[in-house]
Design a protein around this motif. Structure first.
Motif, short mmCIF file in Angstrom:
data_model
loop_
_atom_site.label_atom_id
_atom_site.label_comp_id
_atom_site.label_asym_id
_atom_site.label_seq_id
_atom_site.Cartn_x
_atom_site.Cartn_y
_atom_site.Cartn_z
N VAL A 119 1.04 -1.38 0.13
CA VAL A 119 -0.06 -0.01 0.00
C VAL A 119 0.81 1.29 -0.08
CG1 VAL A 119 -1.90 -1.17 0.95
CG2 VAL A 119 -0.16 -0.08 2.44
N ILE A 120 0.46 2.10 -0.57
CA ILE A 120 1.19 3.56 -0.74
C ILE A 120 0.47 4.59 0.36
CG2 ILE A 120 1.98 5.63 -2.09
CD1 ILE A 120 1.67 3.68 -4.48
N SER A 121 1.30 5.08 1.39
CA SER A 121 0.76 5.99 2.41
C SER A 121 0.56 7.35 1.74
CB SER A 121 1.88 5.98 3.54
OG SER A 121 2.95 6.50 3.36
N ASP A 122 0.43 8.50 2.87
CA ASP A 122 0.28 9.83 2.38
C ASP A 122 1.57 10.43 2.42
OD1 ASP A 122 -2.49 9.55 2.24
OD2 ASP A 122 -2.59 10.11 4.57
N ASP A 123 2.77 9.62 2.64
CA ASP A 123 4.06 10.13 2.50
C ASP A 123 4.52 10.22 1.13
OD1 ASP A 123 4.33 10.33 5.42
OD2 ASP A 123 5.08 8.58 5.44
N CYS A 124 3.57 9.65 0.11
CA CYS A 124 3.98 9.64 -1.31
C CYS A 124 4.11 11.18 -1.74
CB CYS A 124 2.86 8.80 -1.99
SG CYS A 124 3.16 8.78 -3.87
N VAL A 125 5.40 11.18 -2.65
CA VAL A 125 5.39 12.67 -3.17
C VAL A 125 5.11 12.54 -4.70
CG1 VAL A 125 6.98 13.24 -1.35
CG2 VAL A 125 7.72 12.19 -3.41
N ALA A 126 4.49 11.46 -5.36
CA ALA A 126 3.99 11.39 -6.54
C ALA A 126 5.23 11.70 -7.59
CB ALA A 126 2.96 12.38 -6.78
N GLU A 129 -1.76 6.25 -11.28
CA GLU A 129 -1.46 7.48 -10.69
C GLU A 129 -2.82 8.35 -10.79
OE1 GLU A 129 1.23 9.98 -12.99
OE2 GLU A 129 1.27 8.52 -14.39
N GLY A 130 -3.03 9.31 -9.99
CA GLY A 130 -4.07 10.35 -9.86
C GLY A 130 -3.61 11.35 -8.78
N ASP A 131 -4.73 11.81 -7.98
CA ASP A 131 -4.45 12.68 -6.81
C ASP A 131 -3.62 11.92 -5.76
OD1 ASP A 131 -6.05 14.16 -8.08
OD2 ASP A 131 -7.90 13.82 -6.83
N VAL A 140 12.33 1.00 -4.43
CA VAL A 140 12.70 2.23 -5.08
C VAL A 140 12.21 3.49 -4.60
CG1 VAL A 140 13.18 0.86 -7.02
CG2 VAL A 140 11.17 1.96 -6.95
N CYS A 141 11.14 3.49 -3.74
CA CYS A 141 10.51 4.56 -3.17
C CYS A 141 11.45 5.63 -2.35
CB CYS A 141 9.40 4.25 -2.40
SG CYS A 141 8.48 5.60 -1.78
N PRO A 142 11.47 6.69 -2.95
CA PRO A 142 12.50 7.73 -2.15
C PRO A 142 12.04 8.16 -0.90
CG PRO A 142 11.61 8.79 -4.00
CD PRO A 142 11.11 7.41 -4.16
N SER A 143 10.66 8.02 -0.71
CA SER A 143 10.16 8.73 0.50
C SER A 143 9.73 7.45 1.70
CB SER A 143 8.94 9.62 0.15
OG SER A 143 8.05 8.99 -0.42
N SER A 144 9.99 6.38 1.16
CA SER A 144 9.69 5.14 2.24
C SER A 144 8.06 5.12 2.26
CB SER A 144 10.45 5.29 3.37
OG SER A 144 11.66 4.99 3.15
N ALA A 145 7.14 5.46 1.24
CA ALA A 145 5.78 5.41 1.32
C ALA A 145 4.96 4.28 1.10
CB ALA A 145 5.34 6.84 0.67
N ILE A 146 5.89 3.13 0.81
CA ILE A 146 5.31 2.01 0.34
C ILE A 146 5.75 1.00 1.33
CG2 ILE A 146 4.98 0.31 -1.57
CD1 ILE A 146 5.95 2.47 -3.42
N SER A 147 4.53 0.12 1.85
CA SER A 147 4.84 -0.96 2.66
C SER A 147 3.72 -1.98 2.54
CB SER A 147 4.91 -0.32 3.99
OG SER A 147 3.48 0.11 4.53
N LEU A 148 3.94 -3.07 3.10
CA LEU A 148 2.91 -4.06 3.37
C LEU A 148 1.89 -3.93 4.21
CD1 LEU A 148 4.98 -7.71 3.13
CD2 LEU A 148 3.33 -6.60 1.39
#
Length: 54
Positions: A4-11, A26-28, A46-54
């Motif tokens: 899942v992708i958290s709100d820390d995602c910088v798109a 992708e979207g909002d 590869v996520c630079p903001s560590s926004a993806i986790s199980l």
């Protein structure tokens, strides 16, 4: 359980280019399709903001 992708995602789009099954859209907010995700972990690696986790 899919990643899942958290709100820390910088798109930044890095995860989309790396997903081998095209499970990320992708979207909002970026979203991982739990039905398509194979839990390979490439997106989280590869996520630079560590926004993806199980």
């Amino acid at each position: 359980m899919a990643y899942v992708i958290s709100d820390d995602c910088v798109a930044c789009g890095t995860c989309i280019d790396e997903c081998p099954v095209g499970a990320i859209s992708e979207g909002d907010k970026y979203v991982i399709d739990p039905e398509a995700c194979t839990e390979c972990g490439t997106c989280a690696d590869v996520c630079p903001s560590s926004a993806i986790s199980l």
